[in-house]
Design a protein around this motif. Structure first.
Motif, short mmCIF file in Angstrom:
data_model
loop_
_atom_site.label_atom_id
_atom_site.label_comp_id
_atom_site.label_asym_id
_atom_site.label_seq_id
_atom_site.Cartn_x
_atom_site.Cartn_y
_atom_site.Cartn_z
N GLY A 132 0.82 -1.21 0.00
CA GLY A 132 0.00 0.00 0.00
C GLY A 132 0.85 1.26 0.00
N ALA A 133 1.93 1.26 0.77
CA ALA A 133 2.83 2.42 0.81
C ALA A 133 3.48 2.66 -0.55
CB ALA A 133 3.89 2.23 1.89
N GLU A 135 2.23 1.82 -3.50
CA GLU A 135 1.21 2.35 -4.40
C GLU A 135 0.89 3.81 -4.09
OE1 GLU A 135 -0.34 1.07 -7.15
OE2 GLU A 135 1.23 -0.42 -6.95
N TRP A 136 0.84 4.16 -2.81
CA TRP A 136 0.55 5.54 -2.43
C TRP A 136 1.68 6.47 -2.90
CZ3 TRP A 136 2.96 9.03 0.93
CH2 TRP A 136 2.23 10.18 1.19
N LEU A 137 2.93 6.04 -2.72
CA LEU A 137 4.06 6.84 -3.18
C LEU A 137 4.05 6.99 -4.70
CD1 LEU A 137 6.98 5.62 -0.92
CD2 LEU A 137 6.02 7.92 -1.02
N ARG A 138 3.70 5.93 -5.41
CA ARG A 138 3.63 6.00 -6.87
C ARG A 138 2.61 7.04 -7.30
NH1 ARG A 138 0.35 4.64 -10.68
NH2 ARG A 138 -1.07 3.66 -9.23
N GLN A 139 1.48 7.06 -6.63
CA GLN A 139 0.43 8.02 -6.98
C GLN A 139 0.87 9.44 -6.65
OE1 GLN A 139 -2.24 7.14 -8.64
NE2 GLN A 139 -2.98 9.23 -8.77
N GLN A 140 1.57 9.63 -5.53
CA GLN A 140 2.04 10.97 -5.16
C GLN A 140 3.07 11.47 -6.17
OE1 GLN A 140 0.65 12.75 -2.66
NE2 GLN A 140 -0.70 10.98 -2.58
#
Length: 144
Positions: A132-133, A135-140
């Motif tokens: 999840g981290a 994926e969240w970093l990729r989106q940011q």
């Protein structure tokens, strides 16, 4: 008579030297730049990433039909990400084949199905939160 014998050899050598000079000069010639297109045809023309000769645009299942550029970009990102995960999984199998299990002091089985059952809940929590981290970093990063 001697001139006739030497002329073809010297002419051939001169021709070979001129041809090699022309070929080396062609390496420094400017290339034609193709302007970027934002239309769907950008995924079908020869300038698209992944288009390789002689196959050209390879989509045997027709998954790109009717898709816009944003969807195709998402598909390509997902393909790269899944490829990297597969490479990491292969590395894990090689480590296991060598008798090393990187987690829990090699206490887990080398059989992936048994190791999945033996993994404690905190290991699963770490795995899910880690994914999840990422994926969240990729989106940011993508939104920047």
């Amino acid at each position: 008579r001697q001139f006739i014998v030497l002329c073809p050899i010297s002419c051939t050598m001169k021709t070979a030297i001129v041809a090699s000079l022309v070929a080396s000069a062609a390496a420094f010639a400017p290339t034609k730049s193709v302007p970027a297109s934002t239309q769907l045809s950008a995924w079908i023309d020869e300038s698209a990433v992944g288009v390789t000769p002689p196959a050209g645009f390879f989509d045997p299942l027709g998954l790109s039909k009717g898709k816009d550029d944003a969807t195709m970009k998402y598909y390509r990102e997902a393909e790269l990400k899944h490829g990297r995960v597969a490479m990491a999984a292969c590395l894990g199998w090689y480590l296991n084949a060598g008798g090393v299990h990187p987690a829990f002091n090699s206490a887990l089985s080398n059989d992936p199905l048994k190791a999945m059952v033996e993994l404690p809940a905190v290991g699963w929590l770490q795995f899910v939160l880690g994914c999840g981290a990422i994926e969240w970093l990729r989106q940011q990063i993508k939104e920047r």
